[in-house]
Design a protein around this motif. Structure first.
Motif, PDB file in Angstrom:
ATOM      1  N   LEU A  17     -51.726  -8.458  31.845  1.00  0.00           N
ATOM      2  CA  LEU A  17     -52.079  -8.964  30.514  1.00  0.00           C
ATOM      3  C   LEU A  17     -53.463  -9.592  30.495  1.00  0.00           C
ATOM      4  CD1 LEU A  17     -48.812 -10.679  29.333  1.00  0.00           C
ATOM      5  CD2 LEU A  17     -49.976  -8.815  28.205  1.00  0.00           C
ATOM      6  N   LEU A  18     -53.707 -10.475  31.450  1.00  0.00           N
ATOM      7  CA  LEU A  18     -54.892 -11.329  31.349  1.00  0.00           C
ATOM      8  C   LEU A  18     -56.136 -10.747  31.985  1.00  0.00           C
ATOM      9  CD1 LEU A  18     -53.072 -14.673  31.998  1.00  0.00           C
ATOM     10  CD2 LEU A  18     -53.921 -13.833  29.828  1.00  0.00           C
ATOM     11  N   PHE A  27     -47.548  -9.572  23.680  1.00  0.00           N
ATOM     12  CA  PHE A  27     -48.081 -10.838  24.185  1.00  0.00           C
ATOM     13  C   PHE A  27     -48.430 -11.767  23.013  1.00  0.00           C
ATOM     14  CE2 PHE A  27     -51.891 -13.103  26.058  1.00  0.00           C
ATOM     15  CZ  PHE A  27     -51.176 -13.868  26.954  1.00  0.00           C
ATOM     16  N   LEU A 183     -55.515 -16.687  20.555  1.00  0.00           N
ATOM     17  CA  LEU A 183     -56.503 -15.978  21.378  1.00  0.00           C
ATOM     18  C   LEU A 183     -57.324 -16.948  22.212  1.00  0.00           C
ATOM     19  CD1 LEU A 183     -57.704 -13.263  18.858  1.00  0.00           C
ATOM     20  CD2 LEU A 183     -56.623 -12.822  21.052  1.00  0.00           C
ATOM     21  N   VAL A 184     -57.681 -18.095  21.622  1.00  0.00           N
ATOM     22  CA  VAL A 184     -58.440 -19.089  22.382  1.00  0.00           C
ATOM     23  C   VAL A 184     -57.590 -19.582  23.559  1.00  0.00           C
ATOM     24  CG1 VAL A 184     -59.487 -21.375  22.303  1.00  0.00           C
ATOM     25  CG2 VAL A 184     -59.864 -19.785  20.434  1.00  0.00           C
ATOM     26  N   ALA A 186     -55.219 -17.920  25.042  1.00  0.00           N
ATOM     27  CA  ALA A 186     -55.156 -16.826  26.017  1.00  0.00           C
ATOM     28  C   ALA A 186     -56.424 -16.777  26.846  1.00  0.00           C
ATOM     29  CB  ALA A 186     -54.941 -15.498  25.305  1.00  0.00           C
ATOM     30  N   SER A 187     -57.557 -17.068  26.197  1.00  0.00           N
ATOM     31  CA  SER A 187     -58.834 -17.050  26.901  1.00  0.00           C
ATOM     32  C   SER A 187     -58.850 -18.082  28.020  1.00  0.00           C
ATOM     33  CB  SER A 187     -59.955 -17.317  25.904  1.00  0.00           C
ATOM     34  OG  SER A 187     -61.154 -17.581  26.560  1.00  0.00           O
ATOM     35  N   ILE A 188     -58.340 -19.279  27.707  1.00  0.00           N
ATOM     36  CA  ILE A 188     -58.340 -20.346  28.718  1.00  0.00           C
ATOM     37  C   ILE A 188     -57.360 -20.005  29.846  1.00  0.00           C
ATOM     38  CG2 ILE A 188     -57.801 -22.786  29.103  1.00  0.00           C
ATOM     39  CD1 ILE A 188     -58.833 -23.192  26.166  1.00  0.00           C
ATOM     40  N   ALA A 190     -56.618 -16.986  30.766  1.00  0.00           N
ATOM     41  CA  ALA A 190     -57.262 -15.926  31.553  1.00  0.00           C
ATOM     42  C   ALA A 190     -58.275 -16.523  32.519  1.00  0.00           C
ATOM     43  CB  ALA A 190     -57.934 -14.917  30.631  1.00  0.00           C
ATOM     44  N   MET A 191     -58.970 -17.575  32.045  1.00  0.00           N
ATOM     45  CA  MET A 191     -59.940 -18.252  32.908  1.00  0.00           C
ATOM     46  C   MET A 191     -59.232 -18.865  34.120  1.00  0.00           C
ATOM     47  SD  MET A 191     -62.847 -20.388  30.958  1.00  0.00           S
ATOM     48  CE  MET A 191     -63.123 -19.620  29.389  1.00  0.00           C
TER      49      MET A 191
END
Lengths: 200, 196
Positions: A17-18, A27, A183-184, A186-188, A190-191
């Motif tokens: 996913l990430l 997701f 989404l924000v 998810a971004s964090i 993913a980081m």
């Protein structure tokens, strides 16, 4: 040893996913509540492993001997659609309680690109682990890879649902409500998962 | 609805990425640069127009109960054709986009248009609808790719205007989520103002 590397890589380093962006629809779609996220992950886990097993056998015992590998996309999507239908019917008969838990998610899985993605990945891509020669997966490696990938899917999904449940209680700016704040988040997330890169 | 309206509605009102939030996987995965995003958009446009036309032409003969599997087979057939065409004429782009070309089969935009529009409208209208939605999707992917490319590698459409590396995280996975989130917010703001 290689199996352990495959598992760690599929769950953390190359999380489906990430870092590979497959299966984003469920997701974002069903991660509002932790309980539905767990149900979806269970169903995906089951279908990805089974679908990869069947499509792998189909690829090497039907498509390759007949020399029609280009039919891959059509054949695989039909197999997955049929498989999902069959799983639904069998589950209804054998274990009604499990069917109750997973039932509504099963029809959605046919169009989850993680399922077709993993099935195609194991027959088209060469992998190498721990500095070994790049090679195509054999049956055992494919199934382990598929199962580990779906565990990675489940892990990301459940973490994300937990985060979203918390965020729902907070005050979010009007324009960010719904998908953008997800989404924000998810971004964090993913980081955070990028921290695992270089592990394998 | 006129033909022109069918084509233009995909830009703003029914933009598949920014307002309907469909087809997120290729949107996030292939937009590492403007060119890649545009290629993915055009590939989807190709499948969308042809499958819309084929489904609209065959819809009266397909029994209602098996329509979804039938649509999937039609879409998969066009995707296979697309794979051949791309392998022959644009092998570089085919390599870059990789797995996401066969994955157009499970893109919800294509199946969504088949079910929502093509199976109850004429062939010409369906082609226009596919073209409109496809252009909207291409526009969204190019824009997202452009933003990520400018921030991430300091270039636009491959033309480098800032030396050095740029903010690398925008080319990687987290930047994709972040850039899309802000573009959606911007899109919401712009369309909300128009509505007033």
């Amino acid at each position: 040893m290689e199996y352990i590397l495959i598992i760690i890589s599929a769950i953390f380093v190359n999380n489906i996913l990430l870092s590979q962006f497959m299966g984003i629809c469920p997701f974002l779609g069903v991660s509002n509540k932790l309980s539905t996220a767990v149900g979806m992950s269970g169903a995906v886990c089951f279908v990805i492993t089974l679908a990869t097993l069947v499509t792998y056998l189909f690829q090497y015992y039907v498509l390759v001997p007949l020399g029609i590998e280009f039919m891959q996309t059509i054949a695989f999507i039909l197999i997955i659609a049929a498989l999902v239908q069959m799983v639904e019917i069998v589950l209804k008969k054998v274990s009604p309680s499990l069917y109750q838990a997973l039932g509504i998610f099963l029809p959605l899985i046919t169009t989850n690109c993680a399922v077709l993605g993993v099935a195609l990945m194991v027959v088209t891509k060469e992998f190498s682990y721990g500095g070994g020669e790049p090679h195509f997966f054999n049956l055992g490696e494919s199934v382990v890879f598929a199962f580990a990938t779906s565990l990675g899917f489940g892990l990301a999904m459940i973490l994300f649902a937990g985060l979203r449940e918390q965020i729902a209680l907070n005050k979010v700016p009007e324009a960010f409500k719904g998908i953008p704040i997800a989404l924000v988040t998810a971004s964090i997330l993913a980081m955070a998962f990028m921290g695992f890169s270089g592990l394998v | 609805m006129g033909k022109i309206q069918l084509i233009t509605k995909g830009f703003v009102k029914e933009n598949p990425t920014f307002s309907l939030l469909l087809g997120m996987c290729p949107t996030l995965a292939t937009t590492t640069s403007a060119i890649n995003g545009m290629s993915m958009g055009l590939a989807t446009l190709f499948v969308l127009v042809l499958s819309n036309m084929a489904i609209s032409a065959t819809a009266p003969y397909i029994p209602d109960k098996v329509r979804i599997p039938a649509y999937i087979v039609i879409i998969a057939a066009f995707v296979t054709i697309l794979q051949f065409v791309m392998q022959a004429f644009t092998p570089d782009i085919y390599e870059t986009l990789g797995l996401f070309i066969p994955l157009i089969v499970v893109n919800c935009i294509v199946l969504g248009r088949a079910e929502a529009f093509a199976n109850k409208n004429s062939v010409v209208d369906s082609a226009c609808d596919g073209l409109g939605i496809g252009i909207g999707f291409t526009f969204a992917l190019t824009l997202l790719g452009l933003v990520r490319e400018i921030l991430g590698s300091g270039s636009a459409f491959g033309w480098k205007f800032i030396g050095g590396d740029g903010i690398l995280v925008f080319v990687l996975a987290p930047g994709a989520f972040m850039a899309l989130a802000y573009l959606i917010v911007l899109f919401k703001k712009v369309t909300a103002k128009k509505g007033e």
